[in-house]
Design a protein around this motif. Structure first.
Motif, PDB file in Angstrom:
ATOM      1  N   GLY A 123      28.181 -14.816   7.557  1.00 10.95           N
ATOM      2  CA  GLY A 123      28.210 -14.403   6.153  1.00 10.95           C
ATOM      3  C   GLY A 123      27.952 -15.498   5.140  1.00 10.95           C
ATOM      4  N   GLN A 146      17.735 -11.984  12.579  1.00 13.33           N
ATOM      5  CA  GLN A 146      18.756 -11.096  13.143  1.00 13.33           C
ATOM      6  C   GLN A 146      18.611 -10.987  14.659  1.00 13.33           C
ATOM      7  N   SER A 151      23.657 -12.167  -4.943  1.00  9.71           N
ATOM      8  CA  SER A 151      24.165 -10.794  -5.013  1.00  9.71           C
ATOM      9  C   SER A 151      25.137 -10.594  -6.170  1.00  9.71           C
ATOM     10  N   SER A 170      16.414 -12.914   8.126  1.00  8.77           N
ATOM     11  CA  SER A 170      15.320 -11.937   8.157  1.00  8.77           C
ATOM     12  C   SER A 170      15.525 -11.055   9.387  1.00  8.77           C
ATOM     13  N   GLN A 200      16.757 -14.821  -1.481  1.00  6.98           N
ATOM     14  CA  GLN A 200      16.851 -13.700  -2.413  1.00  6.98           C
ATOM     15  C   GLN A 200      17.773 -14.089  -3.561  1.00  6.98           C
ATOM     16  N   ARG A 216      25.877 -17.688   2.721  1.00  6.89           N
ATOM     17  CA  ARG A 216      24.621 -17.358   2.062  1.00  6.89           C
ATOM     18  C   ARG A 216      24.125 -18.448   1.110  1.00  6.89           C
ATOM     19  N   ARG A 217      25.021 -19.220   0.539  1.00 12.16           N
ATOM     20  CA  ARG A 217      24.609 -20.185  -0.481  1.00 12.16           C
ATOM     21  C   ARG A 217      24.560 -21.606   0.064  1.00 12.16           C
ATOM     22  N   GLU A 263      20.305 -16.980  -2.597  1.00 14.64           N
ATOM     23  CA  GLU A 263      21.025 -16.866  -1.340  1.00 14.64           C
ATOM     24  C   GLU A 263      20.043 -16.859  -0.183  1.00 14.64           C
ATOM     25  N   TYR A 264      20.519 -17.335   0.950  1.00 14.80           N
ATOM     26  CA  TYR A 264      19.741 -17.339   2.189  1.00 14.80           C
ATOM     27  C   TYR A 264      20.314 -16.252   3.089  1.00 14.80           C
ATOM     28  N   VAL A 265      19.452 -15.331   3.501  1.00 14.86           N
ATOM     29  CA  VAL A 265      19.881 -14.253   4.393  1.00 14.86           C
ATOM     30  C   VAL A 265      18.962 -14.214   5.602  1.00 14.86           C
ATOM     31  N   LEU A 269      15.005 -17.170   7.969  1.00 14.71           N
ATOM     32  CA  LEU A 269      15.801 -16.847   6.783  1.00 14.71           C
ATOM     33  C   LEU A 269      14.876 -16.388   5.669  1.00 14.71           C
ATOM     34  N   ALA A 287      25.027 -18.148   9.032  1.00 10.98           N
ATOM     35  CA  ALA A 287      24.419 -17.006   8.345  1.00 10.98           C
ATOM     36  C   ALA A 287      24.933 -15.705   8.959  1.00 10.98           C
TER      37      ALA A 287
END
Length: 148
Positions: free
Chosen positions: A36, A88, A73, A84, A70, A38-39, A80-82, A67, A33
């Motif tokens: 970069g 971070q 994009s 949190s 959302q 995300r999927r 997508e997984y980003v 994670l 993650a």
């Protein structure tokens, strides 16, 4: 009979952290993650993990607030997984694991991936633990204040 919680685990930040992100796949998902990914399909392709295991770990990392999910994009119907804000904050842990691996798991001159500072183009300086006054401290110079 319900198992009584282990008081040592309840009061130890390391034990609580390991309970959430301490398995191989969870750590590698977090690492990817940061890189970069995300999927779901990207995580699966890059990690080579079984779909069922990946789905379980992603769900757990979302449930634990590491994670967030959302909409994609690119406007597709995918999600997508980003990371949190809590996720971070794992960046220093990932860097520390990377640096430990570089120092201890590769022979001199052996090729491995590198983490590069985008601004300078250079490798990062070795992370060190520092006291509040900026001194570098060793394991022998710190202690754990136990909860009683």
């Amino acid at each position: 009979m319900k198992k009584q919680p282990d008081k040592r685990v309840e009061t130890c930040p390391v034990a609580r952290s390991v309970d959430i992100i301490g398995d191989r796949w969870s750590l590698l998902i977090v690492r990817n993650a940061f890189d970069g990914t995300r999927r779901f399909s990207e995580f699966q392709r890059d990690l080579g993990v079984a779909r069922s295991i990946l789905a379980d770990r992603l769900r757990d990392l979302v449930d634990k607030g590491i994670l967030e999910v959302q909409p994609a994009s690119d406007g597709t119907s995918y999600q997508e997984y980003v990371l949190s804000s809590s996720g971070q904050q794992l960046f220093p842990l990932i860097v520390a694991l990377r640096q430990w691996g570089e120092q201890n798991l590769f022979k001199k001159g052996e090729v491995h991936s590198q983490l590069i500072d985008n601004l300078s183009g250079q490798s990062l300086r070795l992370m060190q633990v520092t006291a509040a006054d900026g001194r570098i401290v060793t394991p022998q110079e710190v202690s754990v204040k136990k909860v009683s």
